[in-house]
Design a protein around this motif. Structure first.
Motif, mmCIF file in Angstrom:
data_model
loop_
_atom_site.group_PDB
_atom_site.id
_atom_site.type_symbol
_atom_site.label_atom_id
_atom_site.label_comp_id
_atom_site.label_asym_id
_atom_site.label_seq_id
_atom_site.Cartn_x
_atom_site.Cartn_y
_atom_site.Cartn_z
ATOM 1 N N THR A 65 60.211 13.848 -34.628
ATOM 2 C CA THR A 65 60.022 15.260 -34.902
ATOM 3 C C THR A 65 59.280 15.366 -36.219
ATOM 4 N N VAL A 66 58.308 16.251 -36.289
ATOM 5 C CA VAL A 66 57.583 16.479 -37.540
ATOM 6 C C VAL A 66 58.086 17.787 -38.133
ATOM 7 N N ALA A 67 58.587 17.710 -39.364
ATOM 8 C CA ALA A 67 59.079 18.886 -40.084
ATOM 9 C C ALA A 67 58.239 19.063 -41.338
ATOM 10 N N LYS A 109 46.580 17.185 -37.171
ATOM 11 C CA LYS A 109 46.658 15.832 -37.746
ATOM 12 C C LYS A 109 48.087 15.541 -38.223
ATOM 13 N N ALA A 110 48.721 16.522 -38.864
ATOM 14 C CA ALA A 110 50.103 16.343 -39.323
ATOM 15 C C ALA A 110 51.055 16.181 -38.134
ATOM 16 N N ILE A 111 50.894 16.997 -37.124
ATOM 17 C CA ILE A 111 51.778 16.949 -35.958
ATOM 18 C C ILE A 111 51.604 15.645 -35.180
ATOM 19 N N ALA A 112 50.415 15.070 -35.215
ATOM 20 C CA ALA A 112 50.166 13.810 -34.522
ATOM 21 C C ALA A 112 51.016 12.668 -35.068
ATOM 22 N N LEU A 113 51.606 12.841 -36.238
ATOM 23 C CA LEU A 113 52.489 11.806 -36.798
ATOM 24 C C LEU A 113 53.717 11.579 -35.925
ATOM 25 N N GLU A 114 54.025 12.495 -35.025
ATOM 26 C CA GLU A 114 55.184 12.328 -34.148
ATOM 27 C C GLU A 114 55.042 11.099 -33.253
ATOM 28 N N SER A 165 32.334 15.601 -44.589
ATOM 29 C CA SER A 165 32.099 14.152 -44.582
ATOM 30 C C SER A 165 32.546 13.481 -45.874
ATOM 31 N N ARG A 166 32.720 14.272 -46.947
ATOM 32 C CA ARG A 166 33.093 13.694 -48.238
ATOM 33 C C ARG A 166 34.396 14.231 -48.830
ATOM 34 N N LYS A 167 34.951 15.262 -48.232
ATOM 35 C CA LYS A 167 36.147 15.887 -48.795
ATOM 36 C C LYS A 167 37.315 15.763 -47.827
ATOM 37 N N ALA A 168 38.484 15.445 -48.405
ATOM 38 C CA ALA A 168 39.655 15.220 -47.569
ATOM 39 C C ALA A 168 40.906 15.822 -48.194
ATOM 40 N N ILE A 169 41.891 16.023 -47.337
ATOM 41 C CA ILE A 169 43.223 16.463 -47.734
ATOM 42 C C ILE A 169 44.179 15.316 -47.406
ATOM 43 N N LYS A 170 45.008 14.943 -48.370
ATOM 44 C CA LYS A 170 46.061 13.955 -48.110
ATOM 45 C C LYS A 170 47.258 14.692 -47.508
ATOM 46 N N ILE A 171 47.690 14.232 -46.362
ATOM 47 C CA ILE A 171 48.928 14.730 -45.767
ATOM 48 C C ILE A 171 49.991 13.722 -46.167
ATOM 49 N N ILE A 172 50.873 14.129 -47.069
ATOM 50 C CA ILE A 172 51.873 13.225 -47.634
ATOM 51 C C ILE A 172 53.205 13.474 -46.935
ATOM 52 N N TYR A 173 53.884 12.388 -46.591
ATOM 53 C CA TYR A 173 55.116 12.501 -45.810
ATOM 54 C C TYR A 173 56.010 11.288 -46.026
ATOM 55 N N PHE A 174 57.253 11.428 -45.582
ATOM 56 C CA PHE A 174 58.143 10.271 -45.512
ATOM 57 C C PHE A 174 58.874 10.326 -44.181
ATOM 58 N N ILE A 175 59.408 9.188 -43.780
ATOM 59 C CA ILE A 175 60.056 9.061 -42.475
ATOM 60 C C ILE A 175 61.551 8.863 -42.677
ATOM 61 N N ARG A 202 65.005 10.326 -36.976
ATOM 62 C CA ARG A 202 63.733 10.232 -36.243
ATOM 63 C C ARG A 202 62.860 11.447 -36.556
ATOM 64 N N THR A 203 62.773 11.735 -37.864
ATOM 65 C CA THR A 203 62.016 12.894 -38.334
ATOM 66 C C THR A 203 61.017 12.463 -39.396
ATOM 67 N N VAL A 204 59.837 13.027 -39.308
ATOM 68 C CA VAL A 204 58.793 12.848 -40.310
ATOM 69 C C VAL A 204 58.765 14.133 -41.123
ATOM 70 N N TYR A 205 58.992 14.015 -42.423
ATOM 71 C CA TYR A 205 58.977 15.175 -43.314
ATOM 72 C C TYR A 205 57.650 15.218 -44.057
#
Length: 113
Positions: free
Chosen positions: A8-10, A45-50, A78-88, A93-96
């Motif tokens: 589960t992604v929270a 992209k964040a939800i795909a972590l499930e 092409s040059r700029k990104a966002i870091k999606i930071i999480y822990f498991i 069975r949850t990704v925060y």
């Protein structure tokens, strides 16, 4: 063969605030259609972590917190990104997701957020 159930992604309340900040930036600096695509892509992209949460690299700046934070990148240009930071949390069975951090920002500020 039994298939392993996904995670589960929270998204934490703090991460929701950071997401709103990113949305504000997208809608201020990009067309509405582009901002819509980028905001949807970031969440997808964040939800795909499930499916495979261990895919991200370890976030060394958050090591002192002891939660083994990881991150994946969402490139909105092409040059700029966002870091999606999480822990498991394996027991739950949850990704925060704890942060949506623009890579253009000072990396030292990650630990202060």
């Amino acid at each position: 063969m039994e298939r392993k159930q996904g995670y589960t992604v929270a998204i934490t309340p703090e991460a929701e605030n950071y997401y709103r900040d990113v949305l504000e930036y997208f809608y201020k600096h990009h067309s509405e259609a582009s901002a819509d695509r980028k905001s949807t892509g970031l969440l997808e992209k964040a939800i795909a972590l499930e499916n495979n949460p261990s895919i991200g690299r370890k976030e060394e700046n958050l090591r002192p917190l002891g939660r083994m934070h990881r991150y994946i990148l969402y490139y909105y240009t092409s040059r700029k990104a966002i870091k999606i930071i999480y822990f498991i949390n394996e027991q739950e069975r949850t990704v925060y997701v704890t942060d949506f951090f623009p890579c253009e920002s000072d990396e030292n500020k990650i630990s202060k957020r």
